[in-house]
Design a protein around this motif. Structure first.
Motif, PDB file in Angstrom:
ATOM      1  N   PRO A   1       0.812  -1.230   0.000  1.00 16.42           N
ATOM      2  CA  PRO A   1       0.000   0.000   0.000  1.00 16.42           C
ATOM      3  C   PRO A   1       0.842   1.275   0.000  1.00 16.42           C
ATOM      4  CG  PRO A   1      -0.898  -1.590   1.554  1.00 16.42           C
ATOM      5  CD  PRO A   1       0.431  -2.120   1.120  1.00 16.42           C
ATOM      6  N   GLU A   2       1.913   1.286   0.799  1.00 17.45           N
ATOM      7  CA  GLU A   2       2.757   2.477   0.877  1.00 17.45           C
ATOM      8  C   GLU A   2       3.509   2.733  -0.438  1.00 17.45           C
ATOM      9  OE1 GLU A   2       3.251   4.795   3.325  1.00 17.45           O
ATOM     10  OE2 GLU A   2       1.551   3.899   4.381  1.00 17.45           O
ATOM     11  N   ALA A   3       3.834   1.661  -1.136  1.00 15.46           N
ATOM     12  CA  ALA A   3       4.607   1.795  -2.382  1.00 15.46           C
ATOM     13  C   ALA A   3       3.718   1.959  -3.606  1.00 15.46           C
ATOM     14  CB  ALA A   3       5.509   0.574  -2.557  1.00 15.46           C
ATOM     15  N   LYS A   4       2.402   2.005  -3.410  1.00 17.08           N
ATOM     16  CA  LYS A   4       1.473   2.014  -4.545  1.00 17.08           C
ATOM     17  C   LYS A   4       1.758   3.115  -5.573  1.00 17.08           C
ATOM     18  CE  LYS A   4      -3.453   2.004  -5.701  1.00 17.08           C
ATOM     19  NZ  LYS A   4      -4.838   2.081  -5.161  1.00 17.08           N
ATOM     20  N   PRO A   5       1.945   4.390  -5.169  1.00 14.34           N
ATOM     21  CA  PRO A   5       2.234   5.429  -6.174  1.00 14.34           C
ATOM     22  C   PRO A   5       3.469   5.115  -7.011  1.00 14.34           C
ATOM     23  CG  PRO A   5       1.669   6.423  -4.075  1.00 14.34           C
ATOM     24  CD  PRO A   5       1.852   4.964  -3.814  1.00 14.34           C
ATOM     25  N   SER A   6       4.533   4.664  -6.340  1.00 17.91           N
ATOM     26  CA  SER A   6       5.767   4.334  -7.055  1.00 17.91           C
ATOM     27  C   SER A   6       5.579   3.111  -7.944  1.00 17.91           C
ATOM     28  CB  SER A   6       6.895   4.082  -6.053  1.00 17.91           C
ATOM     29  OG  SER A   6       8.096   3.743  -6.714  1.00 17.91           O
TER      30      SER A   6
ATOM     31  N   ARG B   1      -1.860   9.507 -13.759  1.00 20.98           N
ATOM     32  CA  ARG B   1      -3.014  10.072 -13.059  1.00 20.98           C
ATOM     33  C   ARG B   1      -3.401   9.217 -11.863  1.00 20.98           C
ATOM     34  NH1 ARG B   1      -7.717  12.641 -16.948  1.00 20.98           N
ATOM     35  NH2 ARG B   1      -6.448  14.288 -17.887  1.00 20.98           N
ATOM     36  N   THR B   2      -3.422   7.908 -12.059  1.00 22.03           N
ATOM     37  CA  THR B   2      -3.765   6.995 -10.959  1.00 22.03           C
ATOM     38  C   THR B   2      -2.736   7.093  -9.851  1.00 22.03           C
ATOM     39  OG1 THR B   2      -4.714   5.493 -12.605  1.00 22.03           O
ATOM     40  CG2 THR B   2      -4.381   4.625 -10.394  1.00 22.03           C
ATOM     41  N   SER B   3      -1.468   7.234 -10.220  1.00 20.06           N
ATOM     42  CA  SER B   3      -0.410   7.364  -9.227  1.00 20.06           C
ATOM     43  C   SER B   3      -0.588   8.628  -8.387  1.00 20.06           C
ATOM     44  CB  SER B   3       0.956   7.375  -9.917  1.00 20.06           C
ATOM     45  OG  SER B   3       1.994   7.625  -8.994  1.00 20.06           O
ATOM     46  N   ARG B   4      -0.908   9.753  -9.061  1.00 19.48           N
ATOM     47  CA  ARG B   4      -1.098  11.010  -8.328  1.00 19.48           C
ATOM     48  C   ARG B   4      -2.285  10.931  -7.382  1.00 19.48           C
ATOM     49  NH1 ARG B   4       0.496  13.269 -13.409  1.00 19.48           N
ATOM     50  NH2 ARG B   4      -1.686  13.468 -14.044  1.00 19.48           N
ATOM     51  N   LYS B   5      -3.351  10.280  -7.816  1.00 24.52           N
ATOM     52  CA  LYS B   5      -4.546  10.147  -6.967  1.00 24.52           C
ATOM     53  C   LYS B   5      -4.280   9.277  -5.752  1.00 24.52           C
ATOM     54  CE  LYS B   5      -8.026  10.873 -10.570  1.00 24.52           C
ATOM     55  NZ  LYS B   5      -9.151  10.246 -11.337  1.00 24.52           N
TER      56      LYS B   5
ATOM     57  N   ASP C   1      -1.333   8.967  -4.219  1.00 27.87           N
ATOM     58  CA  ASP C   1      -0.217   9.462  -3.419  1.00 27.87           C
ATOM     59  C   ASP C   1      -0.748  10.344  -2.286  1.00 27.87           C
ATOM     60  OD1 ASP C   1       2.153  10.399  -2.378  1.00 27.87           O
ATOM     61  OD2 ASP C   1       3.061  10.793  -4.341  1.00 27.87           O
ATOM     62  N   LYS C   2      -0.614   9.875  -1.070  1.00 24.28           N
ATOM     63  CA  LYS C   2      -1.118  10.592   0.111  1.00 24.28           C
ATOM     64  C   LYS C   2      -0.362  11.894   0.348  1.00 24.28           C
ATOM     65  CE  LYS C   2      -0.392   6.967   2.606  1.00 24.28           C
ATOM     66  NZ  LYS C   2      -0.285   6.026   3.767  1.00 24.28           N
ATOM     67  N   ARG C   3       0.858  11.987  -0.169  1.00 24.69           N
ATOM     68  CA  ARG C   3       1.682  13.179   0.101  1.00 24.69           C
ATOM     69  C   ARG C   3       1.171  14.424  -0.639  1.00 24.69           C
ATOM     70  NH1 ARG C   3       7.214  10.560  -1.754  1.00 24.69           N
ATOM     71  NH2 ARG C   3       5.749   9.974  -3.408  1.00 24.69           N
ATOM     72  N   ILE C   4       0.374  14.235  -1.715  1.00 18.71           N
ATOM     73  CA  ILE C   4      -0.075  15.405  -2.487  1.00 18.71           C
ATOM     74  C   ILE C   4      -1.570  15.617  -2.376  1.00 18.71           C
ATOM     75  CG2 ILE C   4       1.819  15.268  -4.113  1.00 18.71           C
ATOM     76  CD1 ILE C   4       0.023  13.813  -6.051  1.00 18.71           C
ATOM     77  N   ARG C   5      -2.178  14.989  -1.383  1.00 14.96           N
ATOM     78  CA  ARG C   5      -3.617  15.194  -1.173  1.00 14.96           C
ATOM     79  C   ARG C   5      -3.845  16.471  -0.371  1.00 14.96           C
ATOM     80  NH1 ARG C   5      -5.669   9.053   0.365  1.00 14.96           N
ATOM     81  NH2 ARG C   5      -5.305   8.166  -1.682  1.00 14.96           N
TER      82      ARG C   5
END
Length: 221
Positions: free
Chosen positions: A142-147, A211-215, A217-221
């Motif tokens: 889960p933590e690595a999902k954006p990457s 787009r899915t990666s940005r959505k 990513d908890k750091r840019i919410r």
């Protein structure tokens, strides 16, 4: 040349064959590559379950496969391809070497993404008594999902490039059309059209995954 109905149908068929090869090989490669990446990360000397010898042997095997140029790899695995699908030309035959080439690459991409996870998060999970599998499924992935999603965009576009090269040995798809018509028959306009279609597919893949990666990513919410 003029793009009549026959030519347009050929381009449509080539596009569908390319999408099929990329989709099937990406799906199966990820089913293999994700466990490979997890194994590499977990058994690393700084991993949650260090097994240095296993890690070195697995890493060496992956590096050996990654070091073989794709065109050479396709030729090397012809007997295996024939054994698996019963033939050595066509989209189905191309999927076999695509998987063999892509799975190790994806394994390294997954390993890299998992290693980006903050060590403090993993340590916190360990301190609460989480098992290795719980840490993998509930913390690392889960933590690595954006990457992982960014890595997927890179990996799938790499597979798309491999599929175009597979056209050199009769795999079908846009690469085959570009070589048979654009290169061998000196039809520059056909070459440009196939390249444009490949670029469009790459852009669609990149945009969807980024787009899915940005959505996610908890750091840019």
């Amino acid at each position: 040349m003029q793009f009549d109905a026959t030519t347009i149908n050929m381009l449509k068929e080539g596009t569908m064959q390319t999408i099929y090869m990329v989709f099937m090989s990406s799906l199966i490669s990820y089913l293999i590559g994700i466990p490979l990446g997890i194994a590499l990360m977990v058994t690393d000397k700084d991993g949650i379950r260090p097994v240095p010898l296993f890690n070195k042997v697995l890493g060496l095997a992956i590096n050996l496969l990654r070091s073989v140029p794709f065109l050479i790899l396709m030729i090397m695995v012809i007997p295996f391809t024939r054994l698996v699908v019963g033939k050595i030309i066509g989209p189905n035959a191309a999927v076999v070497p695509l998987i063999i080439a892509a799975a190790p690459y994806i394994g390294r991409m997954v390993e890299s993404s998992l290693k980006e996870v903050d060590a403090g998060v993993v340590e916190a999970a360990q301190s609460m008594g989480a098992s290795t599998w719980q840490i993998i499924w509930k913390v690392l992935l889960p933590e690595a999902k954006p990457s992982l999603l960014v890595g997927a965009a890179i990996s799938i576009t790499t597979i798309l490039g491999y599929s175009a090269m597979a056209g050199a040995v009769g795999a079908g798809g846009l690469g085959d059309i570009a070589i048979r018509y654009g290169y061998h028959r000196y039809q520059t306009d056909m070459m440009l059209v196939t390249v444009a279609l490949l670029v469009i597919i790459v852009q669609l893949i990149q945009e969807a995954f980024m787009r899915t990666s940005r959505k996610s990513d908890k750091r840019i919410r």
